[in-house]
Scaffold this motif. Structure first.
Motif, mmCIF file in Angstrom:
data_model
loop_
_atom_site.group_PDB
_atom_site.id
_atom_site.type_symbol
_atom_site.label_atom_id
_atom_site.label_comp_id
_atom_site.label_asym_id
_atom_site.label_seq_id
_atom_site.Cartn_x
_atom_site.Cartn_y
_atom_site.Cartn_z
ATOM 1 N N ASP A 38 -68.031 -25.723 15.310
ATOM 2 C CA ASP A 38 -68.778 -26.935 15.604
ATOM 3 C C ASP A 38 -68.257 -28.131 14.817
ATOM 4 O O ASP A 38 -68.664 -29.258 15.061
ATOM 5 N N ASN A 39 -67.372 -27.882 13.885
ATOM 6 C CA ASN A 39 -66.866 -28.938 13.026
ATOM 7 C C ASN A 39 -65.675 -29.629 13.700
ATOM 8 O O ASN A 39 -64.594 -29.062 13.829
ATOM 9 N N THR A 40 -65.860 -30.869 14.109
ATOM 10 C CA THR A 40 -64.799 -31.577 14.819
ATOM 11 C C THR A 40 -63.678 -32.029 13.888
ATOM 12 O O THR A 40 -62.551 -32.212 14.339
ATOM 13 N N ILE A 41 -63.971 -32.183 12.600
ATOM 14 C CA ILE A 41 -62.927 -32.596 11.654
ATOM 15 C C ILE A 41 -61.853 -31.517 11.556
ATOM 16 O O ILE A 41 -60.652 -31.824 11.519
ATOM 17 N N ILE A 42 -62.259 -30.266 11.557
ATOM 18 C CA ILE A 42 -61.294 -29.169 11.499
ATOM 19 C C ILE A 42 -60.445 -29.155 12.771
ATOM 20 O O ILE A 42 -59.229 -28.956 12.722
ATOM 21 N N LYS A 43 -61.073 -29.404 13.910
ATOM 22 C CA LYS A 43 -60.332 -29.429 15.175
ATOM 23 C C LYS A 43 -59.296 -30.547 15.188
ATOM 24 O O LYS A 43 -58.156 -30.342 15.586
ATOM 25 N N VAL A 44 -59.690 -31.729 14.744
ATOM 26 C CA VAL A 44 -58.768 -32.859 14.727
ATOM 27 C C VAL A 44 -57.636 -32.608 13.744
ATOM 28 O O VAL A 44 -56.460 -32.859 14.046
ATOM 29 N N PHE A 45 -57.944 -32.100 12.566
ATOM 30 C CA PHE A 45 -56.930 -31.792 11.561
ATOM 31 C C PHE A 45 -55.948 -30.744 12.093
ATOM 32 O O PHE A 45 -54.727 -30.881 11.939
ATOM 33 N N PHE A 46 -56.467 -29.706 12.726
ATOM 34 C CA PHE A 46 -55.645 -28.640 13.283
ATOM 35 C C PHE A 46 -54.730 -29.192 14.373
ATOM 36 O O PHE A 46 -53.541 -28.872 14.435
ATOM 37 N N PHE A 47 -55.257 -30.072 15.219
ATOM 38 C CA PHE A 47 -54.477 -30.676 16.296
ATOM 39 C C PHE A 47 -53.365 -31.562 15.732
ATOM 40 O O PHE A 47 -52.234 -31.524 16.199
#
Length: 64
Positions: A38-47
């Motif tokens: 649910d954490n969008t910061i992790i998704k953006v960082f990973f991307f």
């Protein structure tokens, strides 16, 4: 002799299907993580990390 050529023409199809299966098995845990998180910061960082790594590797390949 025809069975020989039939077998030879089957190998590229086998290779492609094996590579698609391998890639899907390798990527599936990451897809599950991105869907579950649910954490969008992790998704953006990973991307950003993936895109940066891809650009870096392609620049090294093109340079030579």
């Amino acid at each position: 002799m025809t069975t020989f050529w039939e077998n030879i023409f089957r190998y590229p199809r086998f290779f492609v299907s094996t590579m698609i299966g391998l890639i899907s098995i390798i990527i599936s845990p990451f897809i599950y993580f991105l869907k579950k998180s649910d954490n969008t910061i992790i998704k953006v960082f990973f991307f950003i990390i993936i895109i940066g790594l891809l650009i870096f590797l392609l620049s090294l390949i093109i340079e030579y």
